[in-house]
Design a protein around this motif. Structure first.
Motif, mmCIF file in Angstrom:
data_model
loop_
_atom_site.group_PDB
_atom_site.id
_atom_site.type_symbol
_atom_site.label_atom_id
_atom_site.label_comp_id
_atom_site.label_asym_id
_atom_site.label_seq_id
_atom_site.Cartn_x
_atom_site.Cartn_y
_atom_site.Cartn_z
ATOM 1 N N UNK A 1 -29.623 79.708 -51.859
ATOM 2 C CA UNK A 1 -28.749 80.787 -52.325
ATOM 3 C C UNK A 1 -29.376 82.156 -52.038
ATOM 4 N N UNK A 2 -30.666 82.302 -52.308
ATOM 5 C CA UNK A 2 -31.330 83.582 -52.080
ATOM 6 C C UNK A 2 -31.386 83.929 -50.595
ATOM 7 N N UNK A 3 -31.603 82.936 -49.741
ATOM 8 C CA UNK A 3 -31.615 83.195 -48.289
ATOM 9 C C UNK A 3 -30.244 83.653 -47.809
ATOM 10 N N UNK A 4 -29.182 82.980 -48.277
ATOM 11 C CA UNK A 4 -27.827 83.374 -47.880
ATOM 12 C C UNK A 4 -27.504 84.782 -48.373
ATOM 13 N N UNK A 5 -27.882 85.078 -49.601
ATOM 14 C CA UNK A 5 -27.626 86.397 -50.162
ATOM 15 C C UNK A 5 -28.395 87.464 -49.390
ATOM 16 N N UNK A 6 -29.634 87.178 -49.045
ATOM 17 C CA UNK A 6 -30.450 88.126 -48.293
ATOM 18 C C UNK A 6 -29.848 88.380 -46.912
ATOM 19 N N UNK B 1 -26.671 88.131 -46.106
ATOM 20 C CA UNK B 1 -25.470 88.944 -46.299
ATOM 21 C C UNK B 1 -25.839 90.401 -46.567
ATOM 22 N N UNK B 2 -26.891 90.624 -47.331
ATOM 23 C CA UNK B 2 -27.348 91.998 -47.603
ATOM 24 C C UNK B 2 -27.796 92.692 -46.322
ATOM 25 N N UNK B 3 -28.532 91.973 -45.481
ATOM 26 C CA UNK B 3 -28.977 92.558 -44.211
ATOM 27 C C UNK B 3 -27.782 92.933 -43.343
ATOM 28 N N UNK B 4 -26.771 92.055 -43.289
ATOM 29 C CA UNK B 4 -25.571 92.335 -42.501
ATOM 30 C C UNK B 4 -24.846 93.564 -43.042
ATOM 31 N N UNK B 5 -24.748 93.675 -44.349
ATOM 32 C CA UNK B 5 -24.089 94.824 -44.970
ATOM 33 C C UNK B 5 -24.855 96.112 -44.678
ATOM 34 N N UNK B 6 -26.179 96.055 -44.750
ATOM 35 C CA UNK B 6 -26.984 97.245 -44.451
ATOM 36 C C UNK B 6 -26.804 97.679 -43.000
ATOM 37 N N UNK B 7 -26.678 96.714 -42.079
ATOM 38 C CA UNK B 7 -26.443 97.056 -40.674
ATOM 39 C C UNK B 7 -25.108 97.770 -40.514
ATOM 40 N N UNK B 8 -24.086 97.256 -41.226
ATOM 41 C CA UNK B 8 -22.767 97.901 -41.145
ATOM 42 C C UNK B 8 -22.790 99.290 -41.763
#
Length: 92
Positions: free
Chosen positions: A40-45, A47-54
């Motif tokens: 769960x933490x890896x998936x969340x991390x 998703x956070x990285x993808x959001x920061x890129x956007x």
């Protein structure tokens, strides 16, 4: 009297063994729970990285505000007659 106490202790131990096994069967496996948490933490991390890129991408293209459409919108929004806003109007 000593034999009765020993028998009583054995009976309690057997019943406690049953209860302990039953409770343990209802409990979550700690290793499995940890594995789910790490996943769960890896998936969340990710998703956070993808959001920061956007978020680092520009929201408007270069020169967006200088295009005629945006300039016209800006000029019309300043005209009190067109916006029915209070202010000096033309005297005709």
């Amino acid at each position: 009297e000593g034999q009765d106490a020993d028998e009583s202790r054995r009976r309690i131990a057997r019943s406690m063994g049953f209860l302990t096994r039953w409770i343990a069967s209802k409990m979550e496996d700690p290793a499995e729970r940890e594995e789910k948490w790490v996943k769960h933490m890896r998936e969340t991390d990710a998703k956070c990285d993808e959001l920061k890129k956007r978020w680092n991408q520009p929201t408007k293209t270069h020169g967006y505000w200088a295009k005629d459409k945006m300039q016209t919108t800006f000029k019309f929004s300043l005209d009190p007659i067109l916006t029915n806003a209070p202010g000096k109007t033309q005297g005709w």
